[in-house]
Design a protein around this motif. Sequence first.
Motif, PDB file in Angstrom:
ATOM      1  N   PRO A   1       0.823  -1.205   0.000  1.00  0.00           N
ATOM      2  CA  PRO A   1       0.000   0.000   0.000  1.00  0.00           C
ATOM      3  C   PRO A   1       0.864   1.264   0.000  1.00  0.00           C
ATOM      4  O   PRO A   1       1.939   1.294   0.607  1.00  0.00           O
ATOM      5  N   SER A   2       0.388   2.277  -0.672  1.00  0.00           N
ATOM      6  CA  SER A   2       1.039   3.584  -0.578  1.00  0.00           C
ATOM      7  C   SER A   2       0.809   4.131   0.831  1.00  0.00           C
ATOM      8  O   SER A   2      -0.292   4.063   1.370  1.00  0.00           O
ATOM      9  N   HIS A   3       1.860   4.695   1.435  1.00  0.00           N
ATOM     10  CA  HIS A   3       1.775   5.144   2.818  1.00  0.00           C
ATOM     11  C   HIS A   3       2.792   6.244   3.068  1.00  0.00           C
ATOM     12  O   HIS A   3       3.614   6.561   2.214  1.00  0.00           O
ATOM     13  N   TYR A   4       2.747   6.833   4.258  1.00  0.00           N
ATOM     14  CA  TYR A   4       3.731   7.843   4.653  1.00  0.00           C
ATOM     15  C   TYR A   4       3.937   7.759   6.154  1.00  0.00           C
ATOM     16  O   TYR A   4       3.206   7.058   6.863  1.00  0.00           O
ATOM     17  N   HIS A   5       4.948   8.460   6.624  1.00  0.00           N
ATOM     18  CA  HIS A   5       5.246   8.497   8.050  1.00  0.00           C
ATOM     19  C   HIS A   5       5.008   9.928   8.530  1.00  0.00           C
ATOM     20  O   HIS A   5       5.589  10.878   7.997  1.00  0.00           O
ATOM     21  N   SER A   6       4.159  10.076   9.527  1.00  0.00           N
ATOM     22  CA  SER A   6       3.714  11.415   9.917  1.00  0.00           C
ATOM     23  C   SER A   6       4.604  12.079  10.962  1.00  0.00           C
ATOM     24  O   SER A   6       4.510  13.287  11.166  1.00  0.00           O
ATOM     25  N   ALA A   7       5.471  11.306  11.633  1.00  0.00           N
ATOM     26  CA  ALA A   7       6.239  11.868  12.736  1.00  0.00           C
ATOM     27  C   ALA A   7       7.739  11.628  12.609  1.00  0.00           C
ATOM     28  O   ALA A   7       8.485  11.895  13.550  1.00  0.00           O
ATOM     29  N   ALA A   8       8.194  11.129  11.471  1.00  0.00           N
ATOM     30  CA  ALA A   8       9.616  10.836  11.318  1.00  0.00           C
ATOM     31  C   ALA A   8      10.031  10.915   9.849  1.00  0.00           C
ATOM     32  O   ALA A   8       9.304  10.482   8.968  1.00  0.00           O
TER      33      ALA A   8
ATOM     34  N   VAL B   1       5.856  12.271   3.006  1.00  0.00           N
ATOM     35  CA  VAL B   1       5.956  11.917   1.587  1.00  0.00           C
ATOM     36  C   VAL B   1       5.451  10.490   1.357  1.00  0.00           C
ATOM     37  O   VAL B   1       5.984   9.532   1.915  1.00  0.00           O
ATOM     38  N   ALA B   2       4.448  10.365   0.522  1.00  0.00           N
ATOM     39  CA  ALA B   2       3.862   9.059   0.213  1.00  0.00           C
ATOM     40  C   ALA B   2       4.841   8.222  -0.597  1.00  0.00           C
ATOM     41  O   ALA B   2       5.574   8.737  -1.440  1.00  0.00           O
TER      42      ALA B   2
ATOM     43  N   ASP C   1      10.137   7.312  16.185  1.00  0.00           N
ATOM     44  CA  ASP C   1       9.408   6.102  15.814  1.00  0.00           C
ATOM     45  C   ASP C   1       8.469   6.410  14.656  1.00  0.00           C
ATOM     46  O   ASP C   1       7.827   7.460  14.614  1.00  0.00           O
ATOM     47  N   TRP C   2       8.366   5.468  13.723  1.00  0.00           N
ATOM     48  CA  TRP C   2       7.569   5.688  12.528  1.00  0.00           C
ATOM     49  C   TRP C   2       6.181   5.053  12.671  1.00  0.00           C
ATOM     50  O   TRP C   2       5.997   4.087  13.389  1.00  0.00           O
ATOM     51  N   ASP C   3       5.243   5.642  11.977  1.00  0.00           N
ATOM     52  CA  ASP C   3       3.907   5.069  11.886  1.00  0.00           C
ATOM     53  C   ASP C   3       3.649   4.698  10.420  1.00  0.00           C
ATOM     54  O   ASP C   3       4.504   4.895   9.569  1.00  0.00           O
TER      55      ASP C   3
END
Length: 233
Positions: free
Chosen positions: A66-73, A128-129, A185-187
């Motif tokens: 799935p296309s995704h991104y990390h919001s805090a790292a 960035v996705a 830490d990544w989400d």
Amino acid sequence: MVVEVRTYTIKPTPLMPNSPHVLIHYPGLLRSKIENPSFNPADLYDLYASNGWESQWVARYGPTQPSHYHSAAHEAMTVISGEGATLRFGVADTSDDDEEHTHGKGYEDGGVEVQARKGDVFILPAGVAHKTYDPKPDAPSLAFHQCKDENGVVIRDPAKARKFFEGIELGEHFQMMGSYPFENDWDFAVGGQHRGRERQVWAVPKPKRDPVLGESTEGLCGLWKEKPTLSKL
């Protein structure tokens, strides 16, 4: 050492925050290091740790994800084995069907597709996705090895973490190693999760050093501004 640097401006979409910081790509930067017969992923753990980045996983990629991104790292991804794969940046999936969101029309308009090769390093700003698909050689599924203890907590003791990466087998399949600024830490966020809250993602602090180039202005230290100009987006 001559460093080839490619950058991409990835603007927000209706579903993805993306970033005012540029996406950075160092094609083949670490290829000679990785192709050395004595290379071990722990060598990269040491390199990144020396620049204030913490390696947390190695992934062998399957047909798609799935296309995704990390919001805090912010994230650094390094290709450590395999022939190559396609990385798509900047757009969300709009279909749950794997074939449709990978090779069909089941994703947002726009984005950037880059062919990743062994030794490439990608530095992704928070937001960035991205997705990885069509790895070569083919692999049947994702194999995700996380540097965590039995309780699911990131191993931050350097000796124990290094031992984890020493035990990673490279093999022939396409694998990347993921690293983040220390104690970040990544989400796993997907399209629409931060709609209306994009600035929260864009506010993740700039790292003090590039994971590979350190304080060199060729890397993120020169390419990313301390306070990015949001109006340009």
